[in-house]
Design a protein around this motif. Structure first.
Motif, PDB file in Angstrom:
ATOM      1  N   ASN A 203      -8.013  17.549  -0.695  1.00  0.00           N
ATOM      2  CA  ASN A 203      -9.341  17.771  -1.271  1.00  0.00           C
ATOM      3  C   ASN A 203      -9.256  18.901  -2.283  1.00  0.00           C
ATOM      4  N   GLY A 204      -9.912  18.712  -3.413  1.00  0.00           N
ATOM      5  CA  GLY A 204      -9.871  19.728  -4.445  1.00  0.00           C
ATOM      6  C   GLY A 204      -8.746  19.533  -5.439  1.00  0.00           C
ATOM      7  N   TYR A 205      -7.918  18.515  -5.214  1.00  0.00           N
ATOM      8  CA  TYR A 205      -6.835  18.211  -6.141  1.00  0.00           C
ATOM      9  C   TYR A 205      -7.016  16.809  -6.711  1.00  0.00           C
ATOM     10  N   ALA A 206      -6.859  16.697  -8.026  1.00  0.00           N
ATOM     11  CA  ALA A 206      -6.677  15.374  -8.599  1.00  0.00           C
ATOM     12  C   ALA A 206      -5.289  14.895  -8.210  1.00  0.00           C
ATOM     13  N   ILE A 207      -5.168  13.631  -7.906  1.00  0.00           N
ATOM     14  CA  ILE A 207      -3.874  13.053  -7.539  1.00  0.00           C
ATOM     15  C   ILE A 207      -3.589  11.873  -8.462  1.00  0.00           C
ATOM     16  N   GLY A 208      -2.394  11.827  -8.971  1.00  0.00           N
ATOM     17  CA  GLY A 208      -2.015  10.751  -9.878  1.00  0.00           C
ATOM     18  C   GLY A 208      -0.810   9.993  -9.390  1.00  0.00           C
ATOM     19  N   TRP A 209      -0.789   8.708  -9.662  1.00  0.00           N
ATOM     20  CA  TRP A 209       0.376   7.862  -9.413  1.00  0.00           C
ATOM     21  C   TRP A 209       1.022   7.523 -10.753  1.00  0.00           C
ATOM     22  N   PHE A 210       2.333   7.589 -10.764  1.00  0.00           N
ATOM     23  CA  PHE A 210       3.126   7.290 -11.941  1.00  0.00           C
ATOM     24  C   PHE A 210       4.243   6.336 -11.521  1.00  0.00           C
ATOM     25  N   ARG A 211       4.858   5.673 -12.479  1.00  0.00           N
ATOM     26  CA  ARG A 211       5.965   4.795 -12.142  1.00  0.00           C
ATOM     27  C   ARG A 211       6.970   4.755 -13.278  1.00  0.00           C
TER      28      ARG A 211
ATOM     29  N   ARG B 217       0.867  -1.180   0.000  1.00  0.00           N
ATOM     30  CA  ARG B 217       0.000   0.000   0.000  1.00  0.00           C
ATOM     31  C   ARG B 217       0.899   1.224   0.000  1.00  0.00           C
ATOM     32  N   LEU B 218       0.824   1.998  -1.070  1.00  0.00           N
ATOM     33  CA  LEU B 218       1.594   3.223  -1.166  1.00  0.00           C
ATOM     34  C   LEU B 218       0.759   4.393  -0.667  1.00  0.00           C
ATOM     35  N   SER B 219       1.436   5.378  -0.103  1.00  0.00           N
ATOM     36  CA  SER B 219       0.765   6.583   0.369  1.00  0.00           C
ATOM     37  C   SER B 219       1.368   7.808  -0.289  1.00  0.00           C
ATOM     38  N   CYS B 220       0.507   8.739  -0.645  1.00  0.00           N
ATOM     39  CA  CYS B 220       0.921  10.044  -1.161  1.00  0.00           C
ATOM     40  C   CYS B 220       0.389  11.059  -0.166  1.00  0.00           C
ATOM     41  N   THR B 221       1.290  11.709   0.544  1.00  0.00           N
ATOM     42  CA  THR B 221       0.902  12.547   1.667  1.00  0.00           C
ATOM     43  C   THR B 221       1.287  13.998   1.437  1.00  0.00           C
ATOM     44  N   SER B 222       0.376  14.887   1.790  1.00  0.00           N
ATOM     45  CA  SER B 222       0.634  16.314   1.721  1.00  0.00           C
ATOM     46  C   SER B 222       1.289  16.778   3.012  1.00  0.00           C
TER      47      SER B 222
ATOM     48  N   ALA C 138       9.953   2.071 -14.445  1.00  0.00           N
ATOM     49  CA  ALA C 138      10.688   0.818 -14.287  1.00  0.00           C
ATOM     50  C   ALA C 138      12.108   1.007 -14.805  1.00  0.00           C
ATOM     51  N   PRO C 139      13.025   0.208 -14.321  1.00  0.00           N
ATOM     52  CA  PRO C 139      14.416   0.322 -14.780  1.00  0.00           C
ATOM     53  C   PRO C 139      14.523   0.213 -16.294  1.00  0.00           C
ATOM     54  N   GLY C 140      15.168   1.201 -16.910  1.00  0.00           N
ATOM     55  CA  GLY C 140      15.385   1.169 -18.346  1.00  0.00           C
ATOM     56  C   GLY C 140      14.175   1.501 -19.189  1.00  0.00           C
ATOM     57  N   LYS C 141      13.095   1.945 -18.539  1.00  0.00           N
ATOM     58  CA  LYS C 141      11.875   2.244 -19.284  1.00  0.00           C
ATOM     59  C   LYS C 141      11.429   3.681 -19.062  1.00  0.00           C
ATOM     60  N   GLU C 142      10.528   4.135 -19.907  1.00  0.00           N
ATOM     61  CA  GLU C 142       9.951   5.462 -19.758  1.00  0.00           C
ATOM     62  C   GLU C 142       8.986   5.484 -18.577  1.00  0.00           C
ATOM     63  N   ARG C 143       8.863   6.664 -17.982  1.00  0.00           N
ATOM     64  CA  ARG C 143       7.874   6.832 -16.922  1.00  0.00           C
ATOM     65  C   ARG C 143       6.471   6.689 -17.523  1.00  0.00           C
ATOM     66  N   GLU C 144       5.566   6.081 -16.754  1.00  0.00           N
ATOM     67  CA  GLU C 144       4.211   5.864 -17.255  1.00  0.00           C
ATOM     68  C   GLU C 144       3.181   6.217 -16.188  1.00  0.00           C
ATOM     69  N   ALA C 145       1.979   6.514 -16.660  1.00  0.00           N
ATOM     70  CA  ALA C 145       0.855   6.771 -15.754  1.00  0.00           C
ATOM     71  C   ALA C 145       0.328   5.459 -15.211  1.00  0.00           C
ATOM     72  N   VAL C 146      -0.060   5.460 -13.960  1.00  0.00           N
ATOM     73  CA  VAL C 146      -0.604   4.261 -13.328  1.00  0.00           C
ATOM     74  C   VAL C 146      -2.081   4.438 -12.981  1.00  0.00           C
ATOM     75  N   SER C 147      -2.383   5.481 -12.231  1.00  0.00           N
ATOM     76  CA  SER C 147      -3.745   5.662 -11.750  1.00  0.00           C
ATOM     77  C   SER C 147      -3.928   7.096 -11.292  1.00  0.00           C
ATOM     78  N   CYS C 148      -5.175   7.555 -11.267  1.00  0.00           N
ATOM     79  CA  CYS C 148      -5.468   8.861 -10.686  1.00  0.00           C
ATOM     80  C   CYS C 148      -6.874   8.847 -10.101  1.00  0.00           C
ATOM     81  N   ILE C 149      -7.100   9.846  -9.222  1.00  0.00           N
ATOM     82  CA  ILE C 149      -8.406  10.033  -8.607  1.00  0.00           C
ATOM     83  C   ILE C 149      -8.800  11.482  -8.816  1.00  0.00           C
ATOM     84  N   SER C 150     -10.047  11.670  -9.200  1.00  0.00           N
ATOM     85  CA  SER C 150     -10.533  12.991  -9.588  1.00  0.00           C
ATOM     86  C   SER C 150     -10.668  13.937  -8.402  1.00  0.00           C
TER      87      SER C 150
END
Length: 126
Positions: A29-37, A18-23, A39-51
């Protein structure tokens, strides 16, 4: 708003984290929050977001059904529950504020953001 990603670690295939993103200051509240990742040797990619508006969510195809993003009652944390982890989930995970929660908004964040912070390392290995 400054965000800090945490909760990474070493887990066996099939395990959970379980990862946490903490302010550090105001609520998320009032901010969309996105998780990105990245991987070694790869481009950064979008994983998930909440509106920011209705807590609707987006998941990239490879994690849909395994990962769940949610806001915690503290209103200062957005969590990413990751189940059925696989070696291909190994990456540095980052959280950011995208301009909304959609595939396009997440792509825009990937293109426009230069500074990503330290992230939290998830390693899936037996």
């Amino acid at each position: 708003v400054q965000l800090q990603a945490s909760g990474g670690g070493l887990v066996q295939p099939g395990g959970s984290l379980r990862l946490s993103c903490t302010s550090s200051g105001s609520t998320l509240n009032g901010y969309a929050i996105g998780w990105f990742r990245q991987a070694p040797g790869k481009e950064r990619e979008a994983v998930s977001c909440i509106s920011e508006r209705d807590d609707s969510t987006y998941y990239t195809g490879s994690v849909e059904g395994r990962f769940t993003i949610s806001r915690d009652d503290s209103e200062k944390t957005v969590s990413l529950q990751m189940n059925s982890l696989q070696p291909e989930d190994t990456a540095l995970y980052y959280c950011m504020i995208p301009p909304g929660c959609s595939a396009r908004a997440m792509l825009n964040t990937l293109i426009q953001v230069d500074t990503w912070g330290q992230g939290t390392l998830v390693t899936v290995s037996s």
